[in-house]
Design a protein around this motif. Structure first.
Motif, PDB file in Angstrom:
ATOM      1  N   GLU A  63       0.832  -1.201   0.000  1.00 25.51           N
ATOM      2  CA  GLU A  63       0.000   0.000   0.000  1.00 25.51           C
ATOM      3  C   GLU A  63       0.866   1.250   0.000  1.00 25.51           C
ATOM      4  OE1 GLU A  63      -3.488   0.253   0.240  1.00 25.51           O
ATOM      5  OE2 GLU A  63      -3.427  -1.867  -0.310  1.00 25.51           O
ATOM      6  N   ARG A  64       1.910   1.216   0.762  1.00 25.52           N
ATOM      7  CA  ARG A  64       2.763   2.399   0.822  1.00 25.52           C
ATOM      8  C   ARG A  64       3.407   2.643  -0.543  1.00 25.52           C
ATOM      9  NH1 ARG A  64       7.940   3.431   4.565  1.00 25.52           N
ATOM     10  NH2 ARG A  64       8.722   1.770   3.212  1.00 25.52           N
ATOM     11  N   ASP A  65       3.777   1.592  -1.234  1.00 23.45           N
ATOM     12  CA  ASP A  65       4.368   1.774  -2.549  1.00 23.45           C
ATOM     13  C   ASP A  65       3.384   2.431  -3.509  1.00 23.45           C
ATOM     14  OD1 ASP A  65       6.380  -1.280  -2.593  1.00 23.45           O
ATOM     15  OD2 ASP A  65       6.696   0.708  -1.705  1.00 23.45           O
ATOM     16  N   LYS A  66       2.128   2.042  -3.376  1.00 26.85           N
ATOM     17  CA  LYS A  66       1.135   2.680  -4.267  1.00 26.85           C
ATOM     18  C   LYS A  66       1.092   4.175  -4.031  1.00 26.85           C
ATOM     19  CE  LYS A  66      -2.248  -0.892  -4.295  1.00 26.85           C
ATOM     20  NZ  LYS A  66      -3.583  -1.181  -3.825  1.00 26.85           N
ATOM     21  N   VAL A  67       1.103   4.548  -2.783  1.00 29.60           N
ATOM     22  CA  VAL A  67       1.047   5.985  -2.478  1.00 29.60           C
ATOM     23  C   VAL A  67       2.304   6.678  -2.996  1.00 29.60           C
ATOM     24  CG1 VAL A  67       0.750   7.686  -0.670  1.00 29.60           C
ATOM     25  CG2 VAL A  67      -0.336   5.472  -0.466  1.00 29.60           C
ATOM     26  N   PHE A  68       3.426   5.993  -2.925  1.00 30.64           N
ATOM     27  CA  PHE A  68       4.644   6.554  -3.482  1.00 30.64           C
ATOM     28  C   PHE A  68       4.474   6.842  -4.966  1.00 30.64           C
ATOM     29  CE2 PHE A  68       7.603   7.202  -0.411  1.00 30.64           C
ATOM     30  CZ  PHE A  68       8.004   6.102   0.321  1.00 30.64           C
ATOM     31  N   ASP A  69       3.856   5.878  -5.662  1.00 31.62           N
ATOM     32  CA  ASP A  69       3.668   6.077  -7.097  1.00 31.62           C
ATOM     33  C   ASP A  69       2.810   7.299  -7.366  1.00 31.62           C
ATOM     34  OD1 ASP A  69       3.404   2.523  -7.904  1.00 31.62           O
ATOM     35  OD2 ASP A  69       5.122   3.874  -7.641  1.00 31.62           O
ATOM     36  N   GLN A  70       1.733   7.428  -6.621  1.00 28.90           N
ATOM     37  CA  GLN A  70       0.877   8.579  -6.824  1.00 28.90           C
ATOM     38  C   GLN A  70       1.648   9.872  -6.609  1.00 28.90           C
ATOM     39  OE1 GLN A  70      -1.961   9.134  -7.956  1.00 28.90           O
ATOM     40  NE2 GLN A  70      -3.635   8.053  -6.958  1.00 28.90           N
ATOM     41  N   GLN A  71       2.434   9.842  -5.584  1.00 30.59           N
ATOM     42  CA  GLN A  71       3.206  11.042  -5.281  1.00 30.59           C
ATOM     43  C   GLN A  71       4.125  11.391  -6.448  1.00 30.59           C
ATOM     44  OE1 GLN A  71       6.231  10.858  -2.341  1.00 30.59           O
ATOM     45  NE2 GLN A  71       5.440  12.617  -1.234  1.00 30.59           N
ATOM     46  N   LYS A  72       4.734  10.361  -7.020  1.00 29.56           N
ATOM     47  CA  LYS A  72       5.641  10.616  -8.129  1.00 29.56           C
ATOM     48  C   LYS A  72       4.880  11.214  -9.306  1.00 29.56           C
ATOM     49  CE  LYS A  72       9.090   8.372 -10.996  1.00 29.56           C
ATOM     50  NZ  LYS A  72       8.593   8.899 -12.252  1.00 29.56           N
ATOM     51  N   ILE A  73       3.677  10.679  -9.576  1.00 25.79           N
ATOM     52  CA  ILE A  73       2.896  11.194 -10.704  1.00 25.79           C
ATOM     53  C   ILE A  73       2.649  12.685 -10.535  1.00 25.79           C
ATOM     54  CG2 ILE A  73       0.602  11.147 -11.746  1.00 25.79           C
ATOM     55  CD1 ILE A  73       0.556   8.155 -11.247  1.00 25.79           C
ATOM     56  N   PHE A  74       2.227  13.056  -9.336  1.00 24.99           N
ATOM     57  CA  PHE A  74       1.893  14.461  -9.150  1.00 24.99           C
ATOM     58  C   PHE A  74       3.114  15.356  -9.182  1.00 24.99           C
ATOM     59  CE2 PHE A  74      -2.488  15.105  -8.842  1.00 24.99           C
ATOM     60  CZ  PHE A  74      -3.062  13.933  -8.390  1.00 24.99           C
ATOM     61  N   SER A  75       4.198  14.865  -8.698  1.00 30.23           N
ATOM     62  CA  SER A  75       5.381  15.738  -8.742  1.00 30.23           C
ATOM     63  C   SER A  75       5.861  15.897 -10.182  1.00 30.23           C
ATOM     64  CB  SER A  75       6.485  15.172  -7.843  1.00 30.23           C
ATOM     65  OG  SER A  75       7.261  14.245  -8.517  1.00 30.23           O
ATOM     66  N   ASP A  76       5.727  14.826 -11.000  1.00 30.94           N
ATOM     67  CA  ASP A  76       6.073  14.975 -12.420  1.00 30.94           C
ATOM     68  C   ASP A  76       5.168  16.012 -13.069  1.00 30.94           C
ATOM     69  OD1 ASP A  76       6.878  11.475 -13.161  1.00 30.94           O
ATOM     70  OD2 ASP A  76       8.019  13.127 -12.241  1.00 30.94           O
ATOM     71  N   LEU A  77       3.892  15.922 -12.773  1.00 29.34           N
ATOM     72  CA  LEU A  77       2.949  16.868 -13.369  1.00 29.34           C
ATOM     73  C   LEU A  77       3.307  18.288 -12.992  1.00 29.34           C
ATOM     74  CD1 LEU A  77       0.368  17.097 -14.998  1.00 29.34           C
ATOM     75  CD2 LEU A  77      -0.927  16.889 -12.893  1.00 29.34           C
TER      76      LEU A  77
END
Lengths: 151, 399
Positions: free
Chosen positions: A30-44
């Motif tokens: 679950e924590r990894d999923k949240v990490f991914d989301q975070q990465k998406i938004f920072s890229d955006l």
């Protein structure tokens, strides 16, 4: 006595293997999923800042139609951007509004990550506790029989 | 069939194949089956995506521009339009792209779809093999549970051996279970055994030439057998399904009608082989003795051959057994299960072995005593079945 101890040890081990370890694995996932989301938004965010910096109005991109087949697409006006705010909604933003939203989103994600990290840490501590208990159970009889050991 | 002294053995199945092992093997096969099933589902998804993409690509050039929401990363969109609607950039792999029109893109996608379909077919064949294996295991398990007993009888003379079984399926099942367990171990031995057999066959051929029978065939068979030994696993199945074995290349070996009975005796021979190379020679010779050259030729590797092939077929097929769901069990079982049946087979002449291996399908009705009709059908089937069994080639490659 020994058989009782063996039973207890066996139970502890089972507990660790069946409940604590899978829990740990799930929490990490679950924590990894949240990490991914975070990465998406920072890229955006970085992309929007780039657009703003270069004052890009038109945009030519390649859109993936599926199975890596691309087609050219043109964005005539980049002032309006639609951002996913969750629950299937996309809100129309200007650049600055979008940036504000993204920073808020990133904060929320960070808080989630912290929670997961705490959960993972507690599960790991529980596992260690149980292992220590098993070790004690095993050592105490040994200490009684092996007199050499003196703490 | 004269009645020379008859030897016989009675073995309880459960002592030969422990029920737990059989169940384990059955579970293994089930696991593999489910894996293949999930792969199959994934491939089907790909195929569905491909077809829908083909439809889309065909529809896009209808308009000059399409208004769309252009994705920007994973969480944002820009309103925009699709332009140059007849130009597609297609990934060819390894970071190589190609600019194509709609028609050309559709052709590319269709070719991709074809390759996916062929993968699906191959996967289906594998799954069928696994299912057959699973059914064998189940039958073995039930037999073991029922305390079935294997009864084997041997005749002490030069006529082909006849083995009677109380439960014909039993032979196969043990080999299946064992095959699975011992596939890896037997494969290494198989090569060594094969080489020994080849040598023996050569000798036999020389001897056979004196007989003036099927000399040509022997040579061919010997060569064919060498290559086909891998398919020997089928031998055992021959008894049960002659047709099935035809496909398998065991044909070269001793397809004698009599040999079909041999299947049961073969397992013994195979066992012997597992024991060592010497037993193999004996087995080979014994097996061949039973089979007249003509018979062998006629049978060409079909079901009857399991006898000769059993020697090395059993070993080779171990690897194949997985694929060949049917009765391959015999060869592996033979290798793994030590049975002291060797002595019975030593008296046989050695010629036959060379003939048994003839890879070509030659039907000689001269000496066929019993199963002429069967052999003929099997031989014809053998020739047909080869092309239909891609798996055997895999097995050969693996070996």
């Amino acid at each position: 006595m020994d058989s009782l101890r063996q039973e207890k040890i066996h139970k502890f081990e089972e507990f660790v293997d069946r409940r604590l370890k899978p829990d740990l694995v799930r929490a990490i996932a679950e924590r990894d999923k949240v990490f991914d989301q975070q990465k998406i938004f920072s890229d955006l965010r970085k992309n929007i800042e780039n657009l703003e910096k270069n004052s890009v109005t038109n945009l030519r991109t390649l859109v993936n139609l599926g199975s890596e087949v691309y087609m050219q697409a043109e964005v005539p006006d980049t002032q309006r951007i639609f951002v996913d705010v969750g629950l299937g909604f996309h809100v129309e933003f200007t650049w600055s509004e979008a940036l504000k939203f993204i920073s808020l989103r990133e904060e929320k994600l960070e808080r989630q990550i912290e929670e997961y990290t705490r959960l993972i840490a507690s599960i790991k501590a529980q596992i260690k506790l149980v292992c220590e208990g098993i070790r004690e159970l095993l050592q105490i009889p040994e200490e009684k029989t092996v007199e050499g050991r003196v703490f | 069939m004269g009645k020379p002294e008859m030897k016989g053995t009675v073995t309880s199945l459960s002592s030969v194949f422990p029920p737990e092992e059989v169940q384990k093997a059955a579970k293994m096969v089930e696991g593999k089956l489910s894996e293949k099933q999930s792969e199959m589902n994934q491939l089907k998804e790909f195929i569905a995506d491909n077809t829908s993409l083909i439809n889309l690509v065909q529809k896009l050039p209808d308009e000059l521009h399409h208004d769309i929401m252009v994705p920007f990363g994973k969480a944002a969109f820009f309103p925009g339009r699709l332009i140059h609607t007849n130009e597609f950039l297609v990934l060819l792999g390894e970071n190589y792209y190609a600019d194509r029109t709609a028609k050309q893109t559709v052709e590319i996608l269709k070719r991709r779809g074809k390759s996916l379909m062929s993968k699906v077919d191959a996967l289906k064949a594998e799954m069928q093999d696994l299912k057959a294996e699973a059914s064998f295991f189940d039958s073995t398990a039930s037999e073991v549970a029922d305390d079935l007993v294997e009864i084997r009888e041997y005749e002490e003379d030069n006529s082909p051996e006849r083995v009677s079984q109380s439960g014909p399926v039993e032979l196969e099942s043990p080999s299946v279970a064992e095959a699975d367990n011992k596939v890896s171990a037997s494969e290494d031995d198989e090569y060594a055994r094969l080489m020994l057999r080849l040598e023996e066959l050569e000798k036999e051929e020389l001897a056979a030439e004196d007989d003036g029978e099927n000399d040509e065939d022997e040579d061919e068979d010997a060569n064919a057998n060498a290559t086909e030994t891998e398919t020997d696993g089928d031998e055992d199945e021959d008894e049960l399904t002659e047709a099935a074995f035809h496909g398998k290349k065991d044909e070269g070996y001793s397809s004698l009608d009599h040999n079909q009975r041999y299947l049961e005796s073969q397992p013994r021979k195979q066992l012997q082989q597992s024991k060592g190379k010497d037993p193999m020679n004996e087995e080979m010779s014994t097996k061949y003795n039973h089979q007249d050259l003509t018979n062998q030729l006629a049978c060409t590797g079909l079901t009857a051959e399991p006898v000769t092939k059993g020697n090395y077929g059993g070993e080779i097929p171990h690897g194949r057994i997985v694929h060949q769901d049917t009765k391959m069990l015999n060869p592996p079982v033979n290798a793994s299960v030590p049975s002291g049946k060797k002595p019975v087979q030593t008296p046989k002449s050695e010629f036959d072995s060379s003939k048994a291996f003839t890879g070509s399908i030659i039907e000689h009705t001269e000496n066929l005593e019993k199963k002429l009709p069967e052999q003929k059908t099997t031989s014809s089937q053998a020739s047909d079945s080869k092309p239909s069994k891609p798996m055997s080639r895999f097995k050969m490659q693996r070996k």
